[in-house]
Write a protein that holds these residues in place. Sequence first.
Motif, PDB file in Angstrom:
ATOM      1  N   ASN A 255     -50.382   9.832 -35.269  1.00  0.00           N
ATOM      2  CA  ASN A 255     -48.938  10.087 -35.271  1.00  0.00           C
ATOM      3  C   ASN A 255     -48.449  10.748 -36.550  1.00  0.00           C
ATOM      4  O   ASN A 255     -47.251  10.732 -36.853  1.00  0.00           O
ATOM      5  CB  ASN A 255     -48.148   8.792 -35.029  1.00  0.00           C
ATOM      6  N   ARG A 256     -49.366  11.329 -37.321  1.00  0.00           N
ATOM      7  CA  ARG A 256     -48.986  12.010 -38.558  1.00  0.00           C
ATOM      8  C   ARG A 256     -49.209  13.512 -38.405  1.00  0.00           C
ATOM      9  O   ARG A 256     -50.136  13.947 -37.727  1.00  0.00           O
ATOM     10  CB  ARG A 256     -49.774  11.459 -39.735  1.00  0.00           C
ATOM     11  N   GLN A 258     -47.759  17.211 -37.086  1.00  0.00           N
ATOM     12  CA  GLN A 258     -46.860  17.657 -36.017  1.00  0.00           C
ATOM     13  C   GLN A 258     -47.643  18.380 -34.925  1.00  0.00           C
ATOM     14  O   GLN A 258     -48.499  19.224 -35.216  1.00  0.00           O
ATOM     15  CB  GLN A 258     -45.808  18.619 -36.581  1.00  0.00           C
ATOM     16  N   ASN A 283     -45.026  12.208 -32.972  1.00  0.00           N
ATOM     17  CA  ASN A 283     -45.195  13.433 -33.776  1.00  0.00           C
ATOM     18  C   ASN A 283     -45.270  14.695 -32.926  1.00  0.00           C
ATOM     19  O   ASN A 283     -45.863  15.689 -33.339  1.00  0.00           O
ATOM     20  CB  ASN A 283     -46.452  13.326 -34.642  1.00  0.00           C
TER      21      ASN A 283
END
Length: 429
Positions: A255-256, A258, A283
């Motif tokens: 989730n880091r 984009q 993200n």
Amino acid sequence: MRLGGRLQAAIEILDDIETRKRPASDALKDWGLAHRFAGAGDRAVIGNIVYDALRRKLSIAWRMDSADARDIAYGALLSDAEMSAEAINAELADDKFAPAPLDAERLAAWESRDLAEAPDHIRADVPEWCAPHLEALFGNDWVREGAALAARPPVDLRVNTLKASRAKVLKELARAGAAEAPLLAGAVRIPPLRALGRHPNVQAEPAFQKGWFEVQDLGSQIAGLVAGAEPGQQVLDYCAGAGGKTLALAAMMENRGQIHAFDAEKPRLAPIFDRLKRAGVRNTQVHANPEDLVQFEGQMDIVLTDAPCTGSGTWRRRPDAKWRLSPQQLERREIEQREVLDAAKRYVKPGGRLVYVTCSLFASENNLQVEAFLRENPDYSEVDAKPLWQAAVPGAGEIAPIFPSHGMVLSPERTFSDGFFISVLKKAG
């Protein structure tokens, strides 16, 4: 419904598919809407007969010495449903909805013919014009590879590591027959059906609703891993569709960074919103307008292109597609692939990677497309596929895909997955 009514329904649906040249899923759906009295168990058995008949259409017809839909449906019961002629006749006895019994002549042909004596494309259960494409890739193994594409597929699940572990998912799905999938530590597999059974509806499970897993073939999972997305990167999933690979990339990236998920066909993209929410993905931005992507030109660490293709690698799951496929359709797909690659490359930053994926086994859609792209784009080079495979699937041992002149090719026979082609192209820094 008894077996007789189910068999008759399958025959009618097979006739409909052949006459109207339509997808099996559409024909089955329309039959279900017109026969609402049929329960879930009825529809499952009817679907099994239809798909088994389509997967082995040529080999069953050869053994029956008949391509009639009724004889093909009976042949599906004799082969994949694991029923004897005596058992079928006993089931159909006194069933007023049953079709006419199998002719003695057809049964005699079935029992006397040895499939090993059939022409190669019939043993492989592929259209004859497709045989050279498979032989060019698989060499002497092409018949065996084709036959593997005519077998019943498993149900593969990708554990969503943002929310769960494989042990947790296995515990929740133990009653569904779930087990560890081969090759990947984050994959779960429910084995192929036997006889007239049916797969559990895993999407009705609370664990699915909680976002613990997604339905995704092992090969598609491997393609995501080969892409090599890392936390903090900027990634474009250029042909995102319903978002299966987008979700996998998000989990890889923890989730880091984009992810931008784009697809020009809005109906294909529509399911991604619910899937992202259920999976806990934070993200990812979704785009349906090509103009939205202009701002990302030359900015992406990875651009993943799951290009439109003939789908020959997915014939286990969509067997009707192989009988509708034509050389003209193949040519159209090749043009679309060149257009996708040409469009996607503009978003790759210097030193970034363009990942080309298809679910096809035809060289003209795969390594030949990469060859042409490299010839026309000298600022790109291909990353060696063998180390990529070893990094993505470290526990594979001697199990390996085919490595043609470019990329890697997965297949049911070699990697226990659907057929996929994957090539990673790096832009000069």
